[in-house]
Design a protein around this motif. Structure first.
Motif, PDB file in Angstrom:
ATOM      1  N   ARG A  69      15.314  49.555 -83.917  1.00  0.00           N
ATOM      2  CA  ARG A  69      15.234  50.167 -82.573  1.00  0.00           C
ATOM      3  C   ARG A  69      15.663  51.620 -82.631  1.00  0.00           C
ATOM      4  NH1 ARG A  69      13.434  51.898 -78.901  1.00  0.00           N
ATOM      5  NH2 ARG A  69      13.701  51.464 -76.683  1.00  0.00           N
TER       6      ARG A  69
ATOM      7  N   ALA B 274      13.105  54.995 -82.406  1.00  0.00           N
ATOM      8  CA  ALA B 274      13.387  55.896 -81.288  1.00  0.00           C
ATOM      9  C   ALA B 274      13.817  57.288 -81.741  1.00  0.00           C
ATOM     10  CB  ALA B 274      14.467  55.289 -80.390  1.00  0.00           C
ATOM     11  N   THR B 275      14.537  57.373 -82.866  1.00  0.00           N
ATOM     12  CA  THR B 275      15.134  58.650 -83.283  1.00  0.00           C
ATOM     13  C   THR B 275      14.634  59.170 -84.623  1.00  0.00           C
ATOM     14  OG1 THR B 275      17.008  57.674 -84.475  1.00  0.00           O
ATOM     15  CG2 THR B 275      17.234  57.922 -82.082  1.00  0.00           C
TER      16      THR B 275
ATOM     17  N   SER C 191       6.288  54.852 -85.544  1.00  0.00           N
ATOM     18  CA  SER C 191       6.066  54.137 -84.293  1.00  0.00           C
ATOM     19  C   SER C 191       5.260  52.881 -84.577  1.00  0.00           C
ATOM     20  CB  SER C 191       5.329  55.014 -83.278  1.00  0.00           C
ATOM     21  OG  SER C 191       4.093  55.455 -83.807  1.00  0.00           O
TER      22      SER C 191
ATOM     23  N   GLY D  32      11.141  46.552 -77.641  1.00  0.00           N
ATOM     24  CA  GLY D  32      10.569  47.644 -78.409  1.00  0.00           C
ATOM     25  C   GLY D  32      10.421  47.412 -79.887  1.00  0.00           C
TER      26      GLY D  32
END
Length: 263
Positions: A89, A93-94, A102, A113
């Motif tokens: 996660r 995201a980072t 992605s 997610g």
């Protein structure tokens, strides 16, 4: 690396024969599903991957629970998947610790997610990697390092296969390893870091008191089948070579010590 010396089989503990048998049944079912992977049409491989991960995950959870009771169930069934989910996660995201990437919708369903299969995959191989490391090294502090290496080496096979499946896309793919184009070196650094963390967490399980046979067999199956599949079915001989050498640094000593312990 300090390899352990032969001390004879680990002390036997009383376990439920039904648990041992069910663990082996699930392991064989997982192997059967993985054999089918290169034989099915590409559009069906994502679905098959999910089923294979679920069954493989169940197999290692059964083994951990059979030999380590509630502690094994909690660590392998809940804690390690939670670590895997959190790492993925944060990573998606980072961009840390793996690099920017992605997910596509290939590995649905998702859990907040992250594809469900992904955190389960961290555990399904994290536990066999921990057992393999515990089998071949003498010093406990080395176990997480060897387990982390084993997981990183497995990803040398996994990531090329999953990117070919379009399960996720990388934002930046260089610098990369010679022969394994399209996957950044940061990915392997992230796998090593998270793999070591998984190994540290699993140190609460005294692996030498449990029979290593089932998780070790799964680890060696994944190694041998990954080399074969990369070299033949997926026409990626470079992946077979690099991954075969890296994961073989654990797989071959593991094979040796399992053989010696039978004597």
């Amino acid at each position: 690396m300090s390899l352990r010396t032969y001390t004879g089989p680990a002390p036997a503990i009383r376990v439920a024969p039904s648990g041992v048998a069910f663990g082996w049944f699930m392991a064989l079912a997982a192997i059967a599903l993985q054999i089918c992977y290169p034989l099915v049409d590409k559009p069906d491989r994502a679905t098959l991957s999910l089923y294979a991960v679920l069954v493989f995950f169940a197999a290692v959870v059964v083994h951990a629970t059979t030999y380590h009771r509630l502690r094994g169930f909690l660590m392998v069934g809940l804690v390690v998947p939670a670590i895997g989910w959190l790492a993925e996660r944060i990573g998606s995201a980072t961009g840390y610790p793996f690099g920017g990437y992605s997910y596509t919708d290939q590995l649905a369903p998702f859990v907040l997610g992250v594809p469900l299969a992904v955190p389960l995959a961290w555990s399904m191989m994290g536990y066999p990697a921990y057992v393999a490391a515990s089998t071949i090294v003498a010093r406990r502090w080395l176990v997480p390092l060897v387990a982390g290496w084993a997981l990183m080496a497995w990803d040398l096979f996994l990531d090329p296969m999953m990117t070919d499946l379009n399960a996720w896309n990388w934002n930046r793919v260089t610098p990369d390893l010679p022969g394994i184009a399209g996957i950044p070196l940061t990915n392997y650094a992230g796998w090593l870091a998270v793999g070591v963390l998984v190994g540290v967490v699993l140190l609460v399980l005294p692996a030498r008191r449990a029979s290593p046979a089932q998780p070790a067999a799964l680890f060696l199956w994944v190694y041998a089948s990954s080399v074969l599949a990369a070299a033949t079915f997926f026409d990626r001989p470079e992946v077979a070579l690099v991954g075969g050498i890296a994961m073989g640094l654990v797989a071959f000593p593991l094979t040796w010590f399992l053989w010696v312990d039978r004597q």
